[in-house]
Write an enzyme that holds these catalytic residues in place. Sequence first.
Site, PDB file in Angstrom:
ATOM      1  N   SER A  13     -12.827  12.557  -5.428  1.00  0.00           N
ATOM      2  CA  SER A  13     -13.424  13.345  -4.334  1.00  0.00           C
ATOM      3  C   SER A  13     -12.608  13.202  -3.052  1.00  0.00           C
ATOM      4  O   SER A  13     -12.514  14.151  -2.259  1.00  0.00           O
ATOM      5  CB  SER A  13     -14.887  12.959  -4.103  1.00  0.00           C
ATOM      6  OG  SER A  13     -15.002  11.656  -3.592  1.00  0.00           O
ATOM      7  N   ARG A  65       3.022  -5.788 -12.754  1.00  0.00           N
ATOM      8  CA  ARG A  65       2.654  -4.866 -11.677  1.00  0.00           C
ATOM      9  C   ARG A  65       3.905  -4.259 -11.041  1.00  0.00           C
ATOM     10  O   ARG A  65       3.935  -3.082 -10.685  1.00  0.00           O
ATOM     11  CB  ARG A  65       1.864  -5.601 -10.598  1.00  0.00           C
ATOM     12  CG  ARG A  65       0.473  -6.002 -11.008  1.00  0.00           C
ATOM     13  CD  ARG A  65      -0.279  -6.606  -9.830  1.00  0.00           C
ATOM     14  NE  ARG A  65      -1.560  -7.161 -10.245  1.00  0.00           N
ATOM     15  CZ  ARG A  65      -2.666  -6.454 -10.464  1.00  0.00           C
ATOM     16  NH1 ARG A  65      -2.649  -5.154 -10.280  1.00  0.00           N
ATOM     17  NH2 ARG A  65      -3.772  -7.035 -10.853  1.00  0.00           N
ATOM     18  N   VAL A  92      -4.053  -3.044  -7.443  1.00  0.00           N
ATOM     19  CA  VAL A  92      -3.374  -3.689  -6.315  1.00  0.00           C
ATOM     20  C   VAL A  92      -1.902  -3.294  -6.397  1.00  0.00           C
ATOM     21  O   VAL A  92      -1.283  -3.387  -7.455  1.00  0.00           O
ATOM     22  CB  VAL A  92      -3.520  -5.223  -6.416  1.00  0.00           C
ATOM     23  CG1 VAL A  92      -2.679  -5.915  -5.362  1.00  0.00           C
ATOM     24  CG2 VAL A  92      -4.981  -5.618  -6.280  1.00  0.00           C
ATOM     25  N   HIS A 109     -11.106   2.686   1.936  1.00  0.00           N
ATOM     26  CA  HIS A 109     -11.944   1.632   1.352  1.00  0.00           C
ATOM     27  C   HIS A 109     -13.391   1.812   1.827  1.00  0.00           C
ATOM     28  O   HIS A 109     -13.625   2.049   3.021  1.00  0.00           O
ATOM     29  CB  HIS A 109     -11.421   0.249   1.758  1.00  0.00           C
ATOM     30  CG  HIS A 109     -12.197  -0.861   1.133  1.00  0.00           C
ATOM     31  ND1 HIS A 109     -12.003  -1.246  -0.177  1.00  0.00           N
ATOM     32  CD2 HIS A 109     -13.192  -1.640   1.610  1.00  0.00           C
ATOM     33  CE1 HIS A 109     -12.846  -2.216  -0.473  1.00  0.00           C
ATOM     34  NE2 HIS A 109     -13.577  -2.486   0.601  1.00  0.00           N
TER      35      HIS A 109
HETATM   36  C1  GAR Z   1     -14.050   5.695  -2.855  1.00  0.00           C
HETATM   37  O1  GAR Z   1     -15.312   5.299  -2.387  1.00  0.00           O
HETATM   38  C2  GAR Z   1     -12.972   4.774  -2.320  1.00  0.00           C
HETATM   39  O2  GAR Z   1     -13.218   4.358  -0.999  1.00  0.00           O
HETATM   40  C3  GAR Z   1     -13.079   3.632  -3.279  1.00  0.00           C
HETATM   41  O3  GAR Z   1     -13.234   4.241  -4.539  1.00  0.00           O
HETATM   42  C4  GAR Z   1     -13.939   5.469  -4.367  1.00  0.00           C
HETATM   43  C5  GAR Z   1     -13.153   6.573  -5.041  1.00  0.00           C
HETATM   44  O4  GAR Z   1     -13.875   7.774  -5.005  1.00  0.00           O
HETATM   45  N1  GAR Z   1     -11.931   2.775  -3.249  1.00  0.00           N
HETATM   46  C6  GAR Z   1     -12.019   1.456  -3.419  1.00  0.00           C
HETATM   47  O5  GAR Z   1     -13.050   0.877  -3.666  1.00  0.00           O
HETATM   48  C7  GAR Z   1     -10.696   0.715  -3.293  1.00  0.00           C
HETATM   49  N2  GAR Z   1     -10.917  -0.696  -3.186  1.00  0.00           N
HETATM   50  P1  GAR Z   1     -13.133   9.146  -5.341  1.00  0.00           P
HETATM   51  O6  GAR Z   1     -12.358   8.927  -6.653  1.00  0.00           O
HETATM   52  O7  GAR Z   1     -14.258  10.124  -5.512  1.00  0.00           O
HETATM   53  O8  GAR Z   1     -12.220   9.473  -4.206  1.00  0.00           O
END
Ligand code: GAR
Length: 206
Positions: A13, A65, A92, A109
């Site tokens: 998203s 990695r 990471v 984040h």
């Molecule tokens: C989002 O909430 C992003 O902030 C989080 O994963 C989700 C991805 O949503 N990222 C983390 O937690 C990174 N540590 P999306 O695939 O719908 O953009």
Amino acid sequence: MSVVGVLVSGNGSNLQSLLDASRDGRLGAPVGFVLSNKPGVLALERARRAGVPSEVLSHREFPSREAFDARVVERLRAHGVDTVVLAGFLRVVTGVLLDAFPQRVVNIHPSLLPAFPGLDAQAQALVHGVKVTGCTVHLVDPGLDSGPILAQRAVAVLPDDTVETLRDRILAEEHKILPEMVAALVGGRVRLDGRRVTVLPVPPGQ
Ligand code: GAR
């Protein structure tokens, strides 16, 4: 002109918010490439619908990695990318990626960092019992969600929130600040002084 590359692992998203901003001229750059470390995710379909080239690169096929990141750098460069967005990329990253794109790797984040880094930030916030959480856009450094902060938005935690309801209200804010900060970065409006970041306003008439 800058070209934005987006690394994803799932729903995408946030990728969609970047694709929409690019289409509407709010990003100031094209999204030129999407790379997922997981096959079959909705983010790949979003890229396909927007006509943006995408690839799957499974981290499991690499011995380290660093070896994975070296291939990621190679694929990003092959598509002319100079600005990298981690948009729900649940890996990471190492110095191999960061050294290839100095101060040009951005992460979103779902917490007000430095609170609740790592996975499941929304669940961490609920377990801790904070009344306010939110989201953070930051430059990526070698630590875990620890780089200089570009922007944050606060979101109230409601008494009957679940991980899902809180996640969705945080995501609505993520979708605003991520494109804004990527636009600032590609527009040369980000000034770094140690850990402190100043984001300059859009010049009048632009
Ligand atoms: C989002 O909430 C992003 O902030 C989080 O994963 C989700 C991805 O949503 N990222 C983390 O937690 C990174 N540590 P999306 O695939 O719908 O953009």
